[in-house]
Design an enzyme around this catalytic site. Structure first.
Site, PDB file in Angstrom:
ATOM      1  N   GLY A   1      31.865 -34.945 -93.421  1.00 41.82           N
ATOM      2  CA  GLY A   1      30.706 -35.838 -93.565  1.00 41.82           C
ATOM      3  C   GLY A   1      29.903 -35.508 -94.803  1.00 41.82           C
ATOM      4  O   GLY A   1      29.588 -34.340 -95.066  1.00 41.82           O
TER       5      GLY A   1
ATOM      6  N   GLY B   1      25.110 -34.091 -94.725  1.00 43.47           N
ATOM      7  CA  GLY B   1      26.204 -33.493 -95.495  1.00 43.47           C
ATOM      8  C   GLY B   1      25.817 -33.314 -96.953  1.00 43.47           C
ATOM      9  O   GLY B   1      26.080 -32.255 -97.557  1.00 43.47           O
TER      10      GLY B   1
ATOM     11  N   LYS C   1      18.791 -33.846 -76.816  1.00 43.30           N
ATOM     12  CA  LYS C   1      18.178 -32.605 -77.317  1.00 43.30           C
ATOM     13  C   LYS C   1      17.547 -31.787 -76.179  1.00 43.30           C
ATOM     14  O   LYS C   1      17.668 -30.560 -76.161  1.00 43.30           O
ATOM     15  CB  LYS C   1      17.143 -32.949 -78.387  1.00 43.30           C
ATOM     16  CG  LYS C   1      17.801 -33.460 -79.671  1.00 43.30           C
ATOM     17  CD  LYS C   1      16.790 -34.101 -80.601  1.00 43.30           C
ATOM     18  CE  LYS C   1      17.426 -34.480 -81.932  1.00 43.30           C
ATOM     19  NZ  LYS C   1      16.568 -35.348 -82.739  1.00 43.30           N
TER      20      LYS C   1
HETATM   21  N1  LIG Z   1      19.823 -37.602 -90.406  1.00 40.37           N
HETATM   22  C1  LIG Z   1      19.096 -36.647 -89.859  1.00 40.37           C
HETATM   23  O1  LIG Z   1      17.920 -36.462 -90.169  1.00 40.37           O
HETATM   24  C2  LIG Z   1      19.720 -35.750 -88.840  1.00 40.37           C
HETATM   25  C3  LIG Z   1      21.008 -35.935 -88.396  1.00 40.37           C
HETATM   26  N2  LIG Z   1      21.536 -35.091 -87.482  1.00 40.37           N
HETATM   27  C4  LIG Z   1      22.916 -35.242 -87.069  1.00 40.37           C
HETATM   28  O2  LIG Z   1      23.750 -34.968 -88.185  1.00 40.37           O
HETATM   29  C5  LIG Z   1      24.952 -35.714 -88.103  1.00 40.37           C
HETATM   30  C6  LIG Z   1      25.134 -36.503 -89.390  1.00 40.37           C
HETATM   31  O3  LIG Z   1      24.051 -37.387 -89.533  1.00 40.37           O
HETATM   32  P1  LIG Z   1      23.770 -38.138 -90.924  1.00 40.37           P
HETATM   33  O4  LIG Z   1      24.079 -37.268 -92.066  1.00 40.37           O
HETATM   34  O5  LIG Z   1      22.403 -38.714 -90.790  1.00 40.37           O
HETATM   35  O6  LIG Z   1      24.855 -39.315 -90.838  1.00 40.37           O
HETATM   36  P2  LIG Z   1      25.329 -40.309 -91.993  1.00 40.37           P
HETATM   37  O7  LIG Z   1      25.683 -41.578 -91.310  1.00 40.37           O
HETATM   38  O8  LIG Z   1      24.346 -40.333 -93.102  1.00 40.37           O
HETATM   39  O9  LIG Z   1      26.656 -39.609 -92.550  1.00 40.37           O
HETATM   40  C7  LIG Z   1      27.853 -39.542 -91.821  1.00 40.37           C
HETATM   41  C8  LIG Z   1      28.956 -39.045 -92.747  1.00 40.37           C
HETATM   42  O10 LIG Z   1      30.136 -38.852 -91.981  1.00 40.37           O
HETATM   43  C9  LIG Z   1      31.203 -39.606 -92.519  1.00 40.37           C
HETATM   44  N3  LIG Z   1      31.974 -40.118 -91.396  1.00 40.37           N
HETATM   45  C10 LIG Z   1      31.501 -40.732 -90.289  1.00 40.37           C
HETATM   46  N4  LIG Z   1      32.510 -41.035 -89.453  1.00 40.37           N
HETATM   47  C11 LIG Z   1      33.642 -40.605 -90.046  1.00 40.37           C
HETATM   48  C12 LIG Z   1      35.010 -40.643 -89.704  1.00 40.37           C
HETATM   49  N5  LIG Z   1      35.433 -41.175 -88.550  1.00 40.37           N
HETATM   50  N6  LIG Z   1      35.910 -40.114 -90.569  1.00 40.37           N
HETATM   51  C13 LIG Z   1      35.500 -39.593 -91.749  1.00 40.37           C
HETATM   52  N7  LIG Z   1      34.207 -39.508 -92.121  1.00 40.37           N
HETATM   53  C14 LIG Z   1      33.297 -40.019 -91.283  1.00 40.37           C
HETATM   54  C15 LIG Z   1      30.592 -40.712 -93.358  1.00 40.37           C
HETATM   55  O11 LIG Z   1      31.508 -41.036 -94.392  1.00 40.37           O
HETATM   56  P3  LIG Z   1      31.144 -42.107 -95.551  1.00 40.37           P
HETATM   57  O12 LIG Z   1      30.060 -41.462 -96.353  1.00 40.37           O
HETATM   58  O13 LIG Z   1      32.401 -42.263 -96.330  1.00 40.37           O
HETATM   59  O14 LIG Z   1      30.691 -43.349 -94.840  1.00 40.37           O
HETATM   60  C16 LIG Z   1      29.314 -40.014 -93.877  1.00 40.37           C
HETATM   61  O15 LIG Z   1      29.594 -39.291 -95.052  1.00 40.37           O
HETATM   62  C17 LIG Z   1      24.816 -36.562 -86.836  1.00 40.37           C
HETATM   63  O16 LIG Z   1      25.422 -35.894 -85.769  1.00 40.37           O
HETATM   64  C18 LIG Z   1      23.312 -36.631 -86.624  1.00 40.37           C
HETATM   65  O17 LIG Z   1      22.956 -36.844 -85.294  1.00 40.37           O
HETATM   66  C19 LIG Z   1      20.826 -34.035 -86.948  1.00 40.37           C
HETATM   67  C20 LIG Z   1      19.552 -33.790 -87.345  1.00 40.37           C
HETATM   68  C21 LIG Z   1      18.868 -34.662 -88.300  1.00 40.37           C
HETATM   69  N1  LIG Z   2      17.676 -39.407 -85.468  1.00 35.78           N
HETATM   70  C1  LIG Z   2      17.188 -38.091 -85.272  1.00 35.78           C
HETATM   71  C2  LIG Z   2      17.679 -37.208 -86.369  1.00 35.78           C
HETATM   72  C3  LIG Z   2      17.449 -35.792 -86.077  1.00 35.78           C
HETATM   73  O1  LIG Z   2      17.905 -35.234 -85.094  1.00 35.78           O
HETATM   74  C4  LIG Z   2      15.673 -38.096 -85.264  1.00 35.78           C
HETATM   75  O2  LIG Z   2      15.086 -39.108 -85.681  1.00 35.78           O
HETATM   76  O3  LIG Z   2      15.091 -37.111 -84.819  1.00 35.78           O
END
Ligand SMILES: NC(=O)C1=CN([C@@H]2O[C@H](COP(=O)(O)OP(=O)(O)OC[C@H]3O[C@@H](n4cnc5c(N)ncnc54)[C@H](OP(=O)(O)O)[C@@H]3O)[C@@H](O)[C@H]2O)C=CC1
Ligand SMILES: N[C@@H](CC=O)C(=O)O
Ligand code: NA
Length: 432
Positions: free
Chosen positions: A9, A14, A202
Site C-alpha cells: 500500500g 503508505g 478500535k
Molecule cells: N488514513 C488514515 O488516517 C489512517 C488509516 N489507517 C488504516 O491504514 C490503512 C491504509 O489506509 P490509507 O492509507 O488511508 O488507504 P488508501 O486508500 O489511501 O491507500 C491504500 C493503498 O493500498 C493499495 N491497495 C488497496 N487495495 C489493494 C489491493 N487489493 N492490491 C494492491 N494494492 C492495494 C492502494 O493502491 P493504489 O495506490 O494503486 O490504489 C493504495 O496505495 C487502512 O487499514 C486504514 O484503516 C489507520 C489509521 C489512520
Molecule cells: N478513518 C479513521 C482513520 C484512522 O484510524 C479515522 O477517521 O479515525
C-alpha cells in the site's frame, strides 16, 4: 544488521511511512538500517506523491509476502481481503508484520496472533487505534501493572472533525465529510467512519488489550453520527454539553463473573469534561485502572504523517528486539500478544446511562405529565424536563434522565411512542 521492508500500500499512510523511511536523518539511528525493498500497489500508473525507484513498485503482493529477502511486511492496503490472507501468508513465511488495519485486527486478531506466536514472529498494530497516539503499545507494556476497568475515547478522527466543524461553524455534514476524505482521514468507504464501525473496531482492540481477552467485534454495540442534527448540537450547547462520538469499554466485576460493556455512540459530554475539548481530527483515550487512576492519551488520530509515525515506531520496536535476540527462539512477551479466552459481553439493555431525548408533541394540557408518568412507571428518574419552544404547531420538549438501566429507558420510550399527543421523537442521545 540491515532490515528489509515489504510495504503493501502506498496511499495516505503508505506514502507517509515511505517518506519517513527514505528520510531517516535526524530521527532514531535504528532507521539508518531499515530499507524499503518492495512496495505493493493496485495501480502502477497512478501518480504518486513521493519519488520511488520505479523498479520497487509491483502489483504482485503475494510475491512481497513470500519474498525470502524481506524481514518485515507492513500492511497498509486496508479492507478485510486480501489484507487478512496476505498477513497470514507473511506470517507463514516467517515475516514480522506491522499493520494499521483495525478492521482486520478487530475481526481476525485471534487467528493472526495465534499464527504469529506459533511462527515466532511479531504482529504490531499501533497505527490501528488513535492514529499517531501511542495507545496500543502503552496498554501492552507501560500500563501492564494495573487492573484496568474503563476506557473512554474519541477514536475516530473523521467523525470528530465533522462534529467539531458542525458545532463551531454550523457546517453541513456532507460537505465536511468530503473535506475529511480529501485530507486523507476517512476510510476508503466512509460509512465505516460515520456509522461508528471504525470506532467499534478500535474499542474492540483496546478492550482485548486492556482486559486481556478476545472480544468479538460483533458484540460491540454501535451507533454512528448520521442522525445528529444542528438542533441536537444547539440543544447540547444550551444544556452545557458538546456532542462527541465516544467509544466505551467497561469491565464489570462481580464476585461470580466478569462482564464487559462495549459501545460506540454519539454522547452529550459535559463541557467541563476533558474529552469535550478534543476537537478536529484529534483523538483522546482516557484509561482508568488501579492503582494508576486515570491517564489520558491525546493527539492526531488520523492523517498521513501522524499515522506513519506509529507505523514506523512499530517497525523500530521489532528491529530493536531483533537486534538483541539473534536466535529468534523466544518472543518478547511484552511486544507479542496472547489474549486469554473470550470476553463475556453484557447486552446493551443492562448498561446504565443518562439519556437526552427530544420529543415533538401536540400542544395539549397534561403532555408533560404523561411523559413523566411513562418514565416513572418504568423506573426512569428524570433530571430535567423542559419545553424549549415550538416547531410549527408542535411543542418541543427535551428530557434529561438520571443514570438508568437502558432496558427500562427503552420500555418507557416504547410506551411514550404510543401516546396520542407524541408525534415524533427526533433524537435520543446518551449523556456522559
Ligand atoms: N488514513 C488514515 O488516517 C489512517 C488509516 N489507517 C488504516 O491504514 C490503512 C491504509 O489506509 P490509507 O492509507 O488511508 O488507504 P488508501 O486508500 O489511501 O491507500 C491504500 C493503498 O493500498 C493499495 N491497495 C488497496 N487495495 C489493494 C489491493 N487489493 N492490491 C494492491 N494494492 C492495494 C492502494 O493502491 P493504489 O495506490 O494503486 O490504489 C493504495 O496505495 C487502512 O487499514 C486504514 O484503516 C489507520 C489509521 C489512520
Ligand atoms: N478513518 C479513521 C482513520 C484512522 O484510524 C479515522 O477517521 O479515525
Ligand atoms: Na496509535
Amino acid at each position: 544488521m540491515a532490515f528489509k521492508i515489504g510495504l503493501l500500500g502506498l496511499g495516505t499512510v503508505g506514502t507517509g511511512t515511505a517518506d519517513i523511511l527514505f528520510n531517516p536523518d535526524g530521527r532514531h539511528p535504528l532507521l539508518q538500517n531499515i530499507t524499503i525493498s518492495q512496495v505493493g500497489v493496485k495501480s502502477l500508473e497512478k501518480k504518486r506523491n513521493i519519488d520511488l525507484p520505479s523498479e520497487i513498485l509491483t502489483t504482485d503482493l503475494e510475491a512481497i509476502v513470500t519474498n525470502p529477502e524481506i524481514d518485515i511486511v507492513v500492511e497498509l492496503i486496508g479492507g478485510l481481503e486480501p489484507a487478512r490472507s496476505l498477513i497470514l501468508k507473511a506470517i507463514a513465511h516467517g515475516k514480522h508484520v506491522v499493520t494499521a488495519n483495525k478492521a482486520v485486527i478487530a475481526r481476525y486478531g485471534g487467528e493472526i496472533f495465534a499464527a504469529a506466536n506459533e511462527a515466532k514472529v511479531y504482529v504490531l498494530s499501533e497505527a490501528a487505534v488513535g492514529g499517531g497516539i501511542p495507545i496500543v503499545e502503552p496498554l501492552k507494556q507501560s500500563l501492564g501493572a494495573n487492573r484496568l476497568e474503563n476506557i473512554i475515547g474519541i477514536v475516530n478522527g473523521t467523525t470528530n472533525y465533522i462534529l467539531t466543524e458542525m458545532t463551531e461553524k454550523g457546517s453541513d455534514f456532507g460537505q465536511v465529510l468530503k473535506v475529511a476524505q480529501d485530507l486523507g482521514y476517512a476510510e476508503a468507504d466512509p460509512t465505516a467512519d460515520v456509522e461508528g464501525y471504525d470506532a467499534a473496531d478500535k474499542i474492540a482492540i483496546l478492550a482485548s488489550l486492556a482486559f486481556g481477552c478476545l472480544v468479538k467485534r460483533e458484540d460491540v454495540y454501535c451507533e454512528g453520527i448520521t442522525k445528529i442534527t444542528s438542533s441536537d448540537i444547539n440543544y447540547a450547547e444550551k444544556l452545557g454539553f458538546v456532542i462527541k462520538l465516544l467509544a466505551i469499554a467497561h469491565k464489570v466485576q462481580s464476585t461470580t463473573e466478569t462482564q464487559l460493556q462495549l459501545r460506540v455512540h454519539p454522547t452529550f459530554v459535559p463541557t467541563s469534561h476533558p474529552l469535550a475539548n478534543v476537537n478536529g481530527v484529534n483523538n483522546a483515550i482516557l484509561v482508568e485502572g488501579s492503582p494508576l487512576g486515570q491517564v489520558m492519551f491525546y493527539g492526531p488520530g488520523a492523517g498521513s504523517g501522524p499515522t506513519a509515525s506509529a507505523v514506523v515506531a512499530d517497525i523500530m520496536n521489532i528491529v530493536g528486539v531483533l537486534n538483541t535476540d539473534k536466535t529468534g527462539d523466544n518472543l518478547d512477551s511484552l511486544l507479542s500478544c496472547s489474549p486469554q479466552g473470550q470476553g463475556q459481553i453484557s447486552p446493551i439493555e443492562e448498561v446504565f446511562s443518562r439519556f437526552y431525548a427530544r420529543f415533538l408533541c401536540a400542544d395539549v394540557p397534561g403532555v408533560i405529565g404523561h411523559l413523566g408518568t411513562a418514565f416513572g412507571e418504568n423506573n426512569v428518574s428524570l433530571e430535567s424536563v423542559v419545553q424549549i419552544g415550538f416547531q410549527g404547531d408542535l411543542a418541543e420538549i427535551v428530557v434529561v434522565t438520571h443514570h438508568v438501566r437502558e432496558g427500562n429507558f427503552r420500555e418507557a420510550i416504547a410506551e411514550i411512542r404510543s401516546l396520542n399527543a407524541i408525534k415524533n421523537i427526533p433524537s435520543i442521545i446518551r449523556v456522559l
